[in-house]
Enzyme design. Structure first.
Site, PDB file in Angstrom:
ATOM      1  N   SER A 159      -8.776  57.421  21.506  1.00  0.00           N
ATOM      2  CA  SER A 159      -9.618  57.335  20.264  1.00  0.00           C
ATOM      3  C   SER A 159     -11.296  57.544  20.498  1.00  0.00           C
ATOM      4  O   SER A 159     -11.801  58.219  19.757  1.00  0.00           O
ATOM      5  CB  SER A 159      -9.488  56.392  19.495  1.00  0.00           C
ATOM      6  N   HIS A 210     -14.510  53.450  19.407  1.00  0.00           N
ATOM      7  CA  HIS A 210     -14.842  54.729  18.416  1.00  0.00           C
ATOM      8  C   HIS A 210     -16.142  54.871  18.322  1.00  0.00           C
ATOM      9  O   HIS A 210     -16.400  56.146  18.309  1.00  0.00           O
ATOM     10  CB  HIS A 210     -14.278  54.468  16.931  1.00  0.00           C
TER      11      HIS A 210
END
Length: 386
Positions: A159, A210
């Site tokens: 991610s 993230h």
């Protein structure tokens, strides 16, 4: 014509006398023979993700864990394959800042990330070139993992790298301008916003990773030009960076292979230690048996304790030898107690020799346990027995 300043110069001149820069045409920026495809590294990364997931699931299935091809692999398997572990990184296992990019916690996690990579990867790879793409991808993923490490968040997943690709695509659209550029920026911001919102609402999602990838990707978007290198020197620099990135991944997984099995065996070692302690207790009870007491319960307990030891996964050759001696001793004692009702003297006569054998085999087990337990990150504590 000089490829840098467009001035007319002699064909034999390699350095332009007008601008002082390399005058040769830019060499194609390719790290490997097939890297001209805008999807080469994208497909390669997806293949690695899938291969690692299948290997983890296969190991888990072999170890008897059900549902390993759907849910996340068991913690020991994840750790053995290079999951991000705060304690192990602190102990110097640096590769756990790289390998988590390729580890996914379940089939949904794998499919979601690979789908996102397949959608965004070719755009960035074709726009920036294969070398820049792999450097950007790994750079964003590693910075995301460093952020997770500092905020004490273990786990794995691509991610951080994917959010970095979204950010650099958004910056590219912003710098390009126009309808197409603004549309690209808006689409990437929507995707990134949805991902962060999902991370705030679903437990277990690491938004620190993230955000680390987003910030890194945005910064690289303003630093790295999407144009191919204008000189042979520039091409060489990016080729070297791409090869270095691939070497880093290969070295990280080489370290995983070098340490593979420690976490799975640590769980096996704990199980074996507890079950050896149980067998030692039952054997002690058998040595304290007196005629007139119930012998069959002791025989059953000995066989049960031996079966539990037999079920523990194999660790190494020396432990196999010690275990077999324990099993032989337990089987011999159980056989004596099966006939103790008819011939109790046979148990009493064998007590002295069997007691000595038990002391010897448990001492050998403790010596083996003390010699290997540090390799599995555990603290030695004598498990009992003679």
């Amino acid at each position: 014509m000089c490829q840098a300043c467009r001035g007319l110069i002699a064909a034999s001149v390699r350095t332009c006398p007008l601008c002082g820069r390399d005058s040769v045409p830019p060499a194609p920026a390719r790290a490997v023979a097939h890297a001209g495809s805008p999807r080469f590294f994208t497909v390669l990364l997806i293949s690695i993700n899938v291969a690692v997931f299948i290997m983890m699931a296969a190991v888990d299935a072999k170890n008897g864990h059900e549902g390993s091809f759907v849910g996340a692999a068991s913690p020991p398997v994840l750790l053995d394959f290079g999951e991000r572990s705060i304690s192990l990184i602190t102990k110097g296992q640096w590769w756990r800042l790289v390998t988590p990019i390729f580890i996914h916690l379940g089939i949904i996690h794998l499919l979601f990330n690979n789908f996102a990579l397949f959608q965004i990867g070719p755009l960035i790879e074709e726009t920036f070139g294969s070398q820049k793409f792999i450097v950007i991808y790994l750079g964003c993923g590693i910075v995301g993992n460093i952020g997770s490490f500092f905020f004490l968040r273990g786990g794995g997943g691509a991610s951080g790298a994917l959010f970095g690709l979204m950010a650099i695509a958004a910056v590219y659209g912003y710098r390009m301008g126009g309808v197409v550029g603004r549309s690209l920026t808006r689409q990437m911001l929507i995707w990134g916003g949805m991902g962060l919102l999902l991370g705030m609402t679903v437990p277990g999602i690491d938004n620190v990773n993230h955000i680390g990838g987003l910030i890194t990707g945005a910064a690289l978007g303003f630093i790295i030009s999407p144009e191919h290198p204008a000189t042979a020197r520039g091409t060489s620099v990016w080729n070297t960076a791409a090869i270095g990135s691939m070497v880093l991944v290969a070295a990280s997984f080489a370290m995983v292979a070098l340490h593979y099995g420690q976490m799975q065996h640590s769980e096996d070692l704990l199980q074996l230690s507890a079950r050896v302690k149980t067998l030692a207790t039952v054997l002690d009870q058998s040595f304290q048996w007196k005629p007139g007491q119930e012998p069959q319960k002791i025989a059953n307990d000995l066989r049960s304790a031996a079966d539990e030891i037999r079920r523990v996964q194999r660790i190494d050759g020396p432990s196999d030898a010690v275990r077999q001696r324990m099993l032989d001793l337990a089987a011999r004692r159980a056989g004596l107690f099966d006939s103790a009702d008819k011939d109790p003297s046979s148990v009493i006569k064998s007590d002295f020799q069997d007691n000595n054998d038990a002391g010897s085999v448990f001492e050998d087990y403790h010596n083996w346990e003390a010699s290997v337990i540090a390799d599995y990150g555990l603290v030695y504590e004598r498990t009992g027995g003679k």
